[in-house]
Motif scaffolding. Structure first.
Motif, short mmCIF file in Angstrom:
data_model
loop_
_atom_site.label_atom_id
_atom_site.label_comp_id
_atom_site.label_asym_id
_atom_site.label_seq_id
_atom_site.Cartn_x
_atom_site.Cartn_y
_atom_site.Cartn_z
N GLU A 53 0.39 4.48 0.61
CA GLU A 53 -0.68 5.02 1.67
C GLU A 53 0.61 5.50 3.40
OE1 GLU A 53 -2.40 7.88 2.54
OE2 GLU A 53 -1.94 8.16 -0.11
N CYS A 54 0.82 3.73 3.19
CA CYS A 54 1.34 3.93 4.61
C CYS A 54 2.42 2.35 4.50
CB CYS A 54 0.48 2.65 5.48
SG CYS A 54 0.20 1.16 4.62
N GLU A 106 -6.84 3.37 3.53
CA GLU A 106 -6.35 2.89 1.99
C GLU A 106 -6.50 0.84 1.90
OE1 GLU A 106 -6.28 5.03 -1.02
OE2 GLU A 106 -6.07 3.43 -1.82
N CYS A 107 -5.49 0.84 2.94
CA CYS A 107 -5.96 -0.99 2.97
C CYS A 107 -6.84 -1.80 3.87
CB CYS A 107 -4.12 -1.21 2.72
SG CYS A 107 -3.54 -0.57 4.31
N CYS A 123 0.86 -0.78 0.31
CA CYS A 123 -0.23 0.11 -0.14
C CYS A 123 0.82 1.67 -0.17
CB CYS A 123 -0.83 0.11 0.92
SG CYS A 123 -1.84 1.42 1.92
N CYS A 166 -4.75 1.92 8.52
CA CYS A 166 -4.35 2.76 7.38
C CYS A 166 -5.64 2.26 6.97
CB CYS A 166 -3.20 1.91 6.49
SG CYS A 166 -3.17 2.50 4.51
ZN LIG Z 1 -2.53 1.14 3.39
#
Ligand SMILES: [Zn+2]
Ligand SMILES: [Zn+2]
Length: 370
Positions: free
Chosen positions: A146-147, A199-200, A144, A197
């Motif tokens: 984002e993280c 996003e995921c 991911c 997170c």
């Molecule tokens: Zn993530």
């Protein structure tokens, strides 16, 4: 019941070195380890027995006393036996650490190679014959963005699991047996994520569709596999990625049938042309070729056009094009055509009649002694 001899238990000579004793014990412990012999009282007894023998023979004092006085020499004074497996594991942690992986758990998760992926690709006969470059779209899991794959919301970090201390494993005693199991609190990860997170959703991975160019070499067959190194799932904990296997499905062709790297094409030649000989245009993978069908060609005859088949993928050279002839019988004859064929048949009969006469004459001559 008499106690078994410690040297016999481990299977070593009386003069065995410390190292030999240690190695012999490792072998026995591995063989009779409770994890490998669940619910086996015999193995449990042998496991205990080996531990007891090793406990005495590894200690110079105890070993000297045992050598001089036997089991009596140890009575009460030094050794009183192991009560359970925990005793054994904690006494010999130096051996079990690298033998069974209890020590390895504390070193953290191991790098693991990512999974291989399979992609089924349908291609035309012509693409298989000539080769091609095809773009495919492959969905796969990637860390991911984002993280950065941690699964923790940006600005936070995964925390070490308090339940297992970050090892991802807990060791439970079940009676005599000691069993390592994945930590239920962190599911074996060794870390917990307080704030996932968005996003995921804490997984650390997201699915991404990637476009990949696949080069199809000329001559591939149905079921051929192409390997794209490193295009599989990403590795875990820093391991290398897996591979992507593209499996080819080649469509059938109306013009050519395949026999390995040879191509087979069937032509129909009418009876008269087959008898008199003719010239036929044959389709190939490139320009059509002229084929001379010689006089008197029979149905089922095969003509080989060298090098006009498919290329061999891994070595040089080409297969051949085989032209199979099917001789057809004319139908719907005109009156004139029928007349001519009857005349043809009469001549054939005449030939046969003459031949028979000749044979008869020869036989008579022979009989007459001529
Ligand atoms: Zn993530
Ligand atoms: Zn845990």
């Amino acid at each position: 019941m008499a106690k078994a001899d410690y040297y016999e238990v481990l299977g070593v000579e009386r003069g065995a070195s410390d190292d030999e004793v240690k190695r012999a014990y490792r072998k026995k412990a591995f063989e009779f380890h409770p994890d490998r012999n669940p619910d086996d009282p015999e193995a449990e007894a042998r496991f205990k027995e080996a531990a007891e023998a090793y406990d005495v023979l590894r200690d110079p004092d105890k070993r000297a006393r045992y050598d001089r006085f036997g089991h009596e020499g140890l009575g009460g004074n030094g050794y009183h036996g192991f009560s359970n497996a925990d005793d054994i594991f904690s006494s010999f942690s130096d051996i079990f650490g690298d033998l069974f992986g209890f020590g390895a758990a504390s070193r953290g998760p191991r790098p693991t190679q990512g999974s291989d992926l399979r992609y089924n690709l349908r291609i035309s006969f012509r693409q298989a014959a000539k080769g091609d470059s095809v773009t495919i779209k492959v969905p796969r899991n990637v860390p991911c963005h984002e993280c950065n794959g941690s699964g923790a919301a940006p600005g936070t970090r995964p925390e070490t699991c308090r339940h297992c201390g970050g090892s991802g494993q807990i060791v439970q005693s079940q009676g005599f047996f000691r069993v390592a199991a994945p930590c239920p609190s962190c599911r074996g990860k060794g870390q917990v994520i307080a704030e996932p997170c968005p996003e995921c959703r804490g997984a650390g991975i997201v699915q991404q569709v990637r476009e990949l160019a696949v080069n199809i070499p000329a001559g591939v067959d149905n079921g051929s596999r192409l390997r794209l190194r490193g295009e599989g799932e990403p590795g875990i904990h820093g391991g290398p990625p897996g591979d992507l296997y593209v499996v080819l499905y080649v469509e059938e062709d109306k013009t050519f049938r395949r026999q390995g790297q040879d191509l087979v094409h069937t032509i129909q030649v009418d009876m008269v042309s087959a008898a008199l000989g003719t010239s036929v245009e044959i389709p190939t993978l490139d320009e059509p070729e002229k084929l001379t069908v010689p006089k008197g060609t029979q149905s089922g005859a095969v003509f080989r056009l060298r090098g006009l088949g498919l290329p061999f993928v891994n070595r040089g050279g080409m297969g051949d094009l085989l032209v199979e002839v099917v001789v057809t019988t004319p139908t719907g004859l005109s009156r004139r055509q029928e007349e001519l064929l009857r005349e043809f048949a009469e001549i054939e009969e005449g030939k046969v009649g003459k031949k028979m006469k000749n044979l008869f004459k020869k036989a008579v001559d022979k009989a007459m002694g001529g």
